[in-house]
Write an enzyme that holds these catalytic residues in place. Structure first.
Site, PDB file in Angstrom:
ATOM      1  N   CYS A   2      12.812 -93.637  26.674  1.00  8.04           N
ATOM      2  CA  CYS A   2      14.152 -94.207  26.720  1.00  8.04           C
ATOM      3  C   CYS A   2      14.409 -94.829  28.085  1.00  8.04           C
ATOM      4  CB  CYS A   2      15.232 -93.188  26.402  1.00  8.04           C
ATOM      5  SG  CYS A   2      15.068 -92.381  24.813  1.00  8.04           S
ATOM      6  N   ARG A  27       8.359 -98.023  29.042  1.00 11.31           N
ATOM      7  CA  ARG A  27       8.601 -96.598  28.835  1.00 11.31           C
ATOM      8  C   ARG A  27       8.463 -96.199  27.370  1.00 11.31           C
ATOM      9  NH1 ARG A  27      11.671 -94.373  33.253  1.00 11.31           N
ATOM     10  NH2 ARG A  27      12.672 -92.875  31.886  1.00 11.31           N
ATOM     11  N   TRP A  73      13.941 -94.202  22.279  1.00 17.65           N
ATOM     12  CA  TRP A  73      12.731 -93.692  21.637  1.00 17.65           C
ATOM     13  C   TRP A  73      13.170 -92.511  20.799  1.00 17.65           C
ATOM     14  CZ3 TRP A  73       9.346 -89.349  21.884  1.00 17.65           C
ATOM     15  CH2 TRP A  73       8.037 -89.595  21.452  1.00 17.65           C
ATOM     16  N   ASN A  98      19.692 -90.369  28.067  1.00 18.72           N
ATOM     17  CA  ASN A  98      18.293 -89.958  27.968  1.00 18.72           C
ATOM     18  C   ASN A  98      18.246 -88.440  27.997  1.00 18.72           C
ATOM     19  OD1 ASN A  98      17.593 -92.623  28.107  1.00 18.72           O
ATOM     20  ND2 ASN A  98      16.735 -92.531  30.168  1.00 18.72           N
ATOM     21  N   GLY A  99      17.335 -87.841  27.255  1.00 14.59           N
ATOM     22  CA  GLY A  99      17.202 -86.392  27.251  1.00 14.59           C
ATOM     23  C   GLY A  99      17.520 -85.805  25.895  1.00 14.59           C
ATOM     24  N   GLU A 482     -11.080 -88.215  28.539  1.00 12.60           N
ATOM     25  CA  GLU A 482     -10.180 -89.318  28.898  1.00 12.60           C
ATOM     26  C   GLU A 482     -10.529 -90.582  28.119  1.00 12.60           C
ATOM     27  OE1 GLU A 482      -7.227 -91.597  30.896  1.00 12.60           O
ATOM     28  OE2 GLU A 482      -7.467 -89.493  30.355  1.00 12.60           O
ATOM     29  N   LYS A 486      -7.968 -92.566  25.587  1.00 12.43           N
ATOM     30  CA  LYS A 486      -7.650 -93.988  25.717  1.00 12.43           C
ATOM     31  C   LYS A 486      -7.885 -94.718  24.394  1.00 12.43           C
ATOM     32  CE  LYS A 486      -6.135 -94.162  29.719  1.00 12.43           C
ATOM     33  NZ  LYS A 486      -5.567 -92.856  29.353  1.00 12.43           N
ATOM     34  N   GLU A 489      -5.184 -93.687  21.722  1.00 11.17           N
ATOM     35  CA  GLU A 489      -3.778 -94.013  21.950  1.00 11.17           C
ATOM     36  C   GLU A 489      -3.485 -95.502  21.866  1.00 11.17           C
ATOM     37  OE1 GLU A 489      -2.345 -92.480  25.650  1.00 11.17           O
ATOM     38  OE2 GLU A 489      -3.966 -93.308  26.836  1.00 11.17           O
ATOM     39  N   HIS A 505     -22.504 -76.705  17.472  1.00 19.81           N
ATOM     40  CA  HIS A 505     -21.486 -75.713  17.125  1.00 19.81           C
ATOM     41  C   HIS A 505     -20.348 -76.340  16.314  1.00 19.81           C
ATOM     42  CE1 HIS A 505     -23.238 -72.560  19.665  1.00 19.81           C
ATOM     43  NE2 HIS A 505     -23.578 -73.550  20.465  1.00 19.81           N
ATOM     44  N   LYS A 604       5.891 -93.949  28.043  1.00 19.09           N
ATOM     45  CA  LYS A 604       5.225 -93.863  29.334  1.00 19.09           C
ATOM     46  C   LYS A 604       5.629 -92.604  30.091  1.00 19.09           C
ATOM     47  CE  LYS A 604       2.705 -95.336  32.759  1.00 19.09           C
ATOM     48  NZ  LYS A 604       1.250 -95.261  32.645  1.00 19.09           N
TER      49      LYS A 604
END
Length: 609
Positions: A2, A27, A73, A98-99, A482, A486, A489, A505, A604
């Site tokens: 947001c 964001r 968001w 926001n929140g 990582e 990437k 996402e 395994h 973000k």
């Protein structure tokens, strides 16, 4: 997550609000809206599902000198125009938020009994009703109404509130979510991020936890959590408008990948000599703290968590210091055993990551005597609340998929490892060797970036894939993690990472001719074991894509593609090996036509749980 923008000025603020929203798009959001008090003193609001550009096209002739705007968001309620901010109560009070308000259901039940009408599924709408209740029904001015409402809310919030009854006034408040005030000449602004306001001011006040600000065109008063007038320092931002533009690059992510050599140089600047790390860079009192540190505990989320995992290998194998690494969202909800003289290290690009910040705030109760923040935003909550700080100097990172923040975090963690290690047996000769390797890293990253064309060609083989497996060993295992993060996402390909020794395994069951297996293969003491693991993959028909040191003697062949990296085999190799994995993910995402900089469902800055 947001974005808030607000303004009180003598001029029309609508273009400022819209440009601010554009600069907060990184964001993550699904809808956007603007509310202004027009020249007649009436509230006008426009909200749209989708991008800021669509909102801007619907604003028409709306003008006003006082206004608020928001990119949302979705948390409470689906993405929709009705759930978009700003929320308005009875055409009088408008709120952006926001929140998360944790007691919104109780407040909603109370408000329904008072005949307040709800038009959304959001927790934010209860704020607008509660402010109206105090402001209009209780005959309080807008500041008093927001203060009263703040006392009744549980959870996290950053607020911007305006009222038709008090044109030229904007009330801002923060608790658990970041909010800054931009100071202009005869005008004031608010925003979630400095970047939103750089075109109109470079002078900022960073609200502290519990602050409420009474903002007018020519006047600003800030009250602390106890309701007392507070003095907050005005800081000059070094951020420029050009720093948050794409320039010649198609996407922010690509720009940020190629900015890594410079970001690494900046992170090292003034912190190392030719043969040692200057531990004064950790701040006043750092030496005394490091003298006492016996163990390290790192907490972080996402990409920052992966950097912490690499640091664990460094701290234990080079510095000889025990290190635990934990996902912050798990750490904050469990009881853990803290040994004396344990240093808590928090890692966050934004410095506002909710779970990491909550872990830091709870650390004293848990028994941690010292804390260090590794962060990219100097004015963030994490930085302000930690005992020591090491800034990464990556510069603005707009793309949701973190790249240069990751590599600069690794650099910062290596500096930390050295200053702790020199107290636990790391020799001056070994420190000099590591520092020399650090100085060589920007050039080695440049060489890895020069593989861009070759990796683009490689990416064409992934465009039709639905799954991928990443393998690594030792300190390269977190790099494989990582790389998988990437790819998933931004390209939406399901990707997993495993230590190569774990193949038998479970993961080996997934391997077939349609499963690309990406391997990080540095020339180290685990190389021969890794080669054996790769034979297991080829025996099951798996397609191998190997990123290896030039001297690793990895042979290309049927079902095996090898991309050699021209860098030195040393403990810093993870910094270089992450570069081609970033490029691979980027090019695959572009080929698949996804939104590289703003991948679906992601934000973000994750400022709520």
């Amino acid at each position: 997550m947001c974005g808030i923008v607000g303004a009180v000025a003598e001029r029309d603020v609508v273009p400022i609000l819209v440009e601010g929203l554009r600069r907060l798009e990184y964001r993550g959001y699904d809808s956007a809206g603007v509310a202004v008090l027009n020249d007649a003193g009436q509230l006008e609001r426009v909200r749209r599902l989708g991008k800021v550009q669509e909102l801007a096209g619907e604003l028409g002739a709306i003008k006003g000198a006082t206004g608020i705007a928001h990119t949302r968001w979705a948390t409470h309620g689906e993405p929709s125009e009705a759930n978009a901010h700003p929320h308005i109560c009875r055409n009088t009070v408008a709120v952006v938020h926001n929140g998360i308000i944790e007691n919104h259901e109780q407040l909603r039940a109370q408000q329904k009994k008072l005949n307040f009408e709800f038009t959304s599924q959001t927790d934010t709408e209860v704020i607008a009703h509660q402010v109206y209740r105090h402001h209009v029904d209780g005959n309080m001015d807008l500041l008093q109404a927001v203060m009263a409402t703040a006392k009744e809310m549980e959870g996290a919030y950053a607020l911007g509130v305006i009222s038709m009854r008090e044109p030229g006034r904007l009330i801002a408040a923060r608790k658990g979510s970041p909010l800054v005030i931009g100071v202009g000449i005869g005008e004031h602004f608010i925003a979630s991020d400095v970047a939103a306001l750089i075109p109109v001011t470079r002078r900022f006040i960073f609200l502290q936890e519990g602050d409420i600000a009474d903002i007018h065109r020519e006047q600003l008063t800030i009250y602390d959590a106890a309701g007392r007038v507070a003095q907050r320092e005005i800081k000059e931002s070094e951020l420029t408008a050009d720093a948050v533009e794409r320039g010649q690059y198609r996407h922010y992510m690509l720009k940020e990948i190629f900015e890594q050599p410079r970001a690494i140089i900046d992170t090292l600047d003034g912190r190392i000599s030719t043969d040692k790390v200057l531990e004064e860079c950790f701040g006043i009192g750092a030496k005394d703290i490091f003298d006492k540190v016996q163990e390290v505990h790192i907490i972080a989320c996402g990409t920052s968590y992966h950097s912490g995992l690499v640091a664990k290998y460094w701290l234990e194998s080079i510095a000889g210091v025990s290190c635990a690494v934990e996902v912050a969202s798990e750490f904050r909800y469990r009881n853990n055993v803290v040994r004396p003289n344990t240093l808590l290290v928090t890692i966050s690009q934004s410095g506002e990551t909710a779970d990491t910040l909550a872990g830091l705030r709870d650390s004293k109760r848990r028994g941690y005597a010292y804390s260090l923040a590794i962060c990219n935003v100097p004015e963030s909550s994490l930085v302000r609340e930690s005992d020591m700080v090491l800034m990464t100097r990556a510069g603005p990172e707009i793309g949701v998929a973190s790249t240069k923040a990751f590599t600069t975090q690794l650099v910062a963690l290596l500096l930390l490892m050295i200053v702790i290690g020199r107290r636990h047996g790391l020799t001056a000769a070994k420190e000099k060797e590591l520092v020399q390797q650090l100085l060589a890293i920007p050039g080695q990253v440049e060489k890895a970036l020069a593989l861009d064309d070759a990796i683009f060609e490689l990416s064409k083989e992934f465009a039709d894939k639905h799954h991928a497996l990443f393998l690594g060993r030792g300190a390269q295992y977190p790099i494989a993690m990582e790389g998988a993060l990437k790819l998933k996402e931004i390209s939406y390909i399901h990707a997993e990472a495993y230590p190569a020794g774990e193949l038998k395994h479970g993961p080996l069951a997934l391997v077939d001719n349609d499963m690309p297996v990406i391997v990080v293969a540095p020339s180290d003491d685990l190389l021969e074991k890794l080669k054996s693991n790769l034979q297991e993959v080829r025996a099951r028909g798996g397609q191998l894509y190997v990123f290896a040191h030039a001297d690793a003697e990895m042979q290309a062949g049927d079902g095996v593609r090898v991309q050699a990296l021209d860098c030195r085999p040393n403990p810093l190799a993870p910094l270089v090996f992450t570069i081609p994995l970033q490029l691979l993910s980027y090019h695959v995402a572009v080929l698949k036509g996804t939104d590289v900089d703003q991948p679906r469902n992601l934000a973000k800055s994750v400022t709520v749980e």
